[in-house]
Write a protein that holds these residues in place. Structure first.
Motif, PDB file in Angstrom:
ATOM      1  N   LYS A 119       5.495  13.547   0.580  1.00  0.00           N
ATOM      2  CA  LYS A 119       5.896  12.483   1.488  1.00  0.00           C
ATOM      3  C   LYS A 119       5.290  11.171   1.008  1.00  0.00           C
ATOM      4  CE  LYS A 119       6.427  15.309   5.649  1.00  0.00           C
ATOM      5  NZ  LYS A 119       5.983  15.529   7.057  1.00  0.00           N
ATOM      6  N   ILE A 120       6.094  10.105   1.058  1.00  0.00           N
ATOM      7  CA  ILE A 120       5.628   8.778   0.656  1.00  0.00           C
ATOM      8  C   ILE A 120       5.760   7.824   1.835  1.00  0.00           C
ATOM      9  CG2 ILE A 120       7.890   8.094  -0.251  1.00  0.00           C
ATOM     10  CD1 ILE A 120       6.344   6.453  -2.384  1.00  0.00           C
ATOM     11  N   TYR A 121       4.764   6.958   1.970  1.00  0.00           N
ATOM     12  CA  TYR A 121       4.798   5.924   3.005  1.00  0.00           C
ATOM     13  C   TYR A 121       4.316   4.632   2.354  1.00  0.00           C
ATOM     14  CZ  TYR A 121       3.440   3.188   7.095  1.00  0.00           C
ATOM     15  OH  TYR A 121       3.298   2.189   8.025  1.00  0.00           O
ATOM     16  N   ILE A 122       5.136   3.575   2.479  1.00  0.00           N
ATOM     17  CA  ILE A 122       4.822   2.277   1.860  1.00  0.00           C
ATOM     18  C   ILE A 122       4.795   1.221   2.953  1.00  0.00           C
ATOM     19  CG2 ILE A 122       5.471   0.625   0.069  1.00  0.00           C
ATOM     20  CD1 ILE A 122       7.194   2.806  -1.190  1.00  0.00           C
TER      21      ILE A 122
ATOM     22  N   ALA B 220       0.854  -1.188   0.000  1.00  0.00           N
ATOM     23  CA  ALA B 220       0.000   0.000   0.000  1.00  0.00           C
ATOM     24  C   ALA B 220       0.888   1.235   0.000  1.00  0.00           C
ATOM     25  CB  ALA B 220      -0.910  -0.003   1.218  1.00  0.00           C
ATOM     26  N   VAL B 221       0.577   2.158  -0.903  1.00  0.00           N
ATOM     27  CA  VAL B 221       1.384   3.368  -1.052  1.00  0.00           C
ATOM     28  C   VAL B 221       0.535   4.579  -0.666  1.00  0.00           C
ATOM     29  CG1 VAL B 221       2.709   4.805  -2.644  1.00  0.00           C
ATOM     30  CG2 VAL B 221       2.736   2.311  -2.894  1.00  0.00           C
TER      31      VAL B 221
ATOM     32  N   HIS C 142      -4.003   7.391   0.373  1.00  0.00           N
ATOM     33  CA  HIS C 142      -3.722   6.162  -0.351  1.00  0.00           C
ATOM     34  C   HIS C 142      -3.871   6.401  -1.849  1.00  0.00           C
ATOM     35  CE1 HIS C 142      -4.618   2.113  -2.023  1.00  0.00           C
ATOM     36  NE2 HIS C 142      -3.690   1.742  -1.139  1.00  0.00           N
ATOM     37  N   VAL C 143      -2.902   5.925  -2.651  1.00  0.00           N
ATOM     38  CA  VAL C 143      -2.942   6.122  -4.101  1.00  0.00           C
ATOM     39  C   VAL C 143      -2.865   4.780  -4.800  1.00  0.00           C
ATOM     40  CG1 VAL C 143      -1.926   8.431  -4.025  1.00  0.00           C
ATOM     41  CG2 VAL C 143      -0.433   6.436  -4.238  1.00  0.00           C
ATOM     42  N   ASN C 144      -3.488   4.737  -5.963  1.00  0.00           N
ATOM     43  CA  ASN C 144      -3.440   3.547  -6.811  1.00  0.00           C
ATOM     44  C   ASN C 144      -2.219   3.664  -7.708  1.00  0.00           C
ATOM     45  OD1 ASN C 144      -3.803   1.418  -8.545  1.00  0.00           O
ATOM     46  ND2 ASN C 144      -5.903   1.955  -9.115  1.00  0.00           N
ATOM     47  N   THR C 145      -1.276   2.754  -7.566  1.00  0.00           N
ATOM     48  CA  THR C 145      -0.021   2.839  -8.317  1.00  0.00           C
ATOM     49  C   THR C 145       0.000   1.936  -9.538  1.00  0.00           C
ATOM     50  OG1 THR C 145       0.947   1.175  -6.832  1.00  0.00           O
ATOM     51  CG2 THR C 145       1.278   3.493  -6.256  1.00  0.00           C
TER      52      THR C 145
END
Length: 467
Positions: free
Chosen positions: A307-310, A285-286, A292-295
């Motif tokens: 900022k990114i969180y995975i 999950a990104v 939350h984004v659909n990659t």
């Protein structure tokens, strides 16, 4: 010249006199009598009545006042012409138009003539007046009014007024400024000092999802076709979305709707980049900037810092910041399995077009050490990442991709091949070239006393991806 009186004239006169006498005789015979009027009748005495009341109407033209008895349903209308005494609670003389509707008063009137004799604003210790009240919450079902955290009951015949007219209690809204008259801790009447009007926003599309602020306490999200209820007056409307803020003067007129165009303070379209995220494992999950984004496809993002969180089950979470400053960008991330001692890496690649000049920038690459959990220190070969960034006496040489522009932490350095001073710590190195996807990597430099050489793969051309 003289008129001659003939016997015939005398005869006619006698006949007329006899006719009149006969008429009088007939009237007397019918019992009708003519009486002269007399002027010795005395007027009814003054019948003084006292009343504890609320002023509910003033008719200046006909000089009449209407009052409601406090605690009762009775109502009376009196004339006040001809010298009624009107004073405030201190005994100072007032004109009748200085008595506001809703006032609690003590009056004396002549019940025989429906005439006001005296009026005094009540000085009873049980009577209180609150002025300049803002934010009052009227509950017409519970029959209560909440003012500054205190809940008051309303009397059964409570009255409300505005613009010298009686209104329904539920016409008062929290945006209004009101006066309140209270007797024995129960609200008897309310008067709207400052009412409310309406503001309808036009040309607001660029601010949808933002916040608008106007008046004393109107702070609400910007939505479609909204109509704001605002206290009458002149204000500066403030509208914001993210870092973009616009202001505009507006005059709110009581009971009127004002259309306000925001076209002249609309947010200019932001320069956007198209980011393709390649994440391992694929089901991770990104989250970008907390959302939350659909990659599965490219993600459109505004230029600037994000900022990114995975996170993924069975893997260490990862969080970091990155800059979007290219039209096209590929960013690759690989999470470490939980308990793994190996170094996780993140790479990003892409190409961007300079929208201001129409030319295309070069490409970049970088390798980034992982973070074991969100907010923890990222691990390196030596076990921990240095938080300090110090210049060293050594050089970093980048030999490929040749011809690409290179950026270190967003700062332009030159064209590859290039050498620059080594600075310890973690950095983002980016390459950009016209017609190619830009690419970024995270690199970590230590003060090991050695020069460092970096060589990266050629950038991917945009044309090859389209084909």
């Amino acid at each position: 010249m003289y008129t001659k009186i003939t016997p015939n004239c005398i005869k006619k006169t006698k006949i007329s006199i006899l006719f009149l006498m006969g008429m009088l005789f007939c009237l007397a015979g019918c019992g009708n009598q003519i009486t002269a009027p007399t002027y010795d009748d005395e007027p009814d005495p003054v019948d003084e009545v006292s009343m504890f009341a609320i002023v509910s109407n003033l008719d200046d033209i006909n000089e009449k006042i209407t009052l409601k008895s406090v605690g009762y349903d009775s109502e009376i209308t009196l004339r006040y012409n001809g010298g009624a005494d009107v004073v405030d609670k201190y005994g100072d003389v007032l004109s009748m138009n200085q008595v506001p509707l809703g006032s609690i008063v003590d009056i004396i009137y002549d019940d025989n003539r429906d005439k006001l004799l005296s009026l005094k604003l009540s000085d009873s210790e049980k009577v209180a007046k609150l002025e300049g009240v803002s934010g009052a919450i009227v509950d017409n079902i519970k029959k209560t009014v909440r003012i500054d955290g205190i809940t008051y009951e309303m009397s059964k015949n409570v009255s409300a007024f505005s613009d010298n007219n009686e209104i329904e209690v539920d016409e008062i809204c929290s945006e209004d400024q009101i006066s309140v008259w209270i007797y024995d801790n129960v609200i008897c009447s309310m008067y709207v000092e400052l009412g409310h009007g309406y503001v309808k926003l036009e040309d607001y599309a660029s601010y949808l999802g933002g916040m608008v602020e106007i008046g004393y306490d109107v702070i609400v999200p910007v939505t479609e076709n909204m109509l704001l209820t605002v206290r009458e007056g002149e204000y500066t409307l403030r509208i914001a979305k993210g870092d973009d803020v616009g202001t505009k003067k507006v005059e709110v007129i009581k009971n009127q709707e004002t259309e306000l165009s925001l076209a002249d303070i609309a947010i200019e379209p932001k320069q956007m980049g198209s980011i393709l995220f390649k994440v391992t494992p694929a089901d991770a999950a990104v989250y970008i900037d907390g959302k939350h984004v659909n990659t599965e496809g490219a993600v459109e993002m505004a230029y600037g810092k994000h900022k990114i969180y995975i996170t993924a089950e069975g893997y260490d979470s990862y969080s970091a910041s990155f800059n979007v400053n290219f039209a096209y960008l590929i960013k690759e991330y690989t999470l470490n399995k939980q308990g793994s001692k190996s170094e996780s890496t993140q790479s990003a690649s892409g190409s961007s077009q300079n929208k201001t000049t129409g030319s295309t920038t070069g490409t970049t690459t970088a390798t980034e050490s992982k973070k074991t959990t969100e907010g923890t220190t990222a691990t390196t070969e030596k076990g921990s990442e240095s938080s300090e960034q110090d210049k060293t006496k050594n050089k970093v040489t980048v030999s490929a991709p040749v011809g690409a522009s290179v950026y270190l932490d967003g700062e332009y350095l030159g064209i590859v091949p290039i050498s620059f001073t080594k600075v310890t710590g973690s950095h983002i190195i980016t390459f950009s070239m016209a017609g190619y996807l830009s690419k970024s990597y995270t690199v970590n430099f230590t003060n090991d006393g050695k020069d460092t050489t970096l060589k990266y793969n050629d950038l991917d051309s945009i044309a090859s991806l389209i084909e």
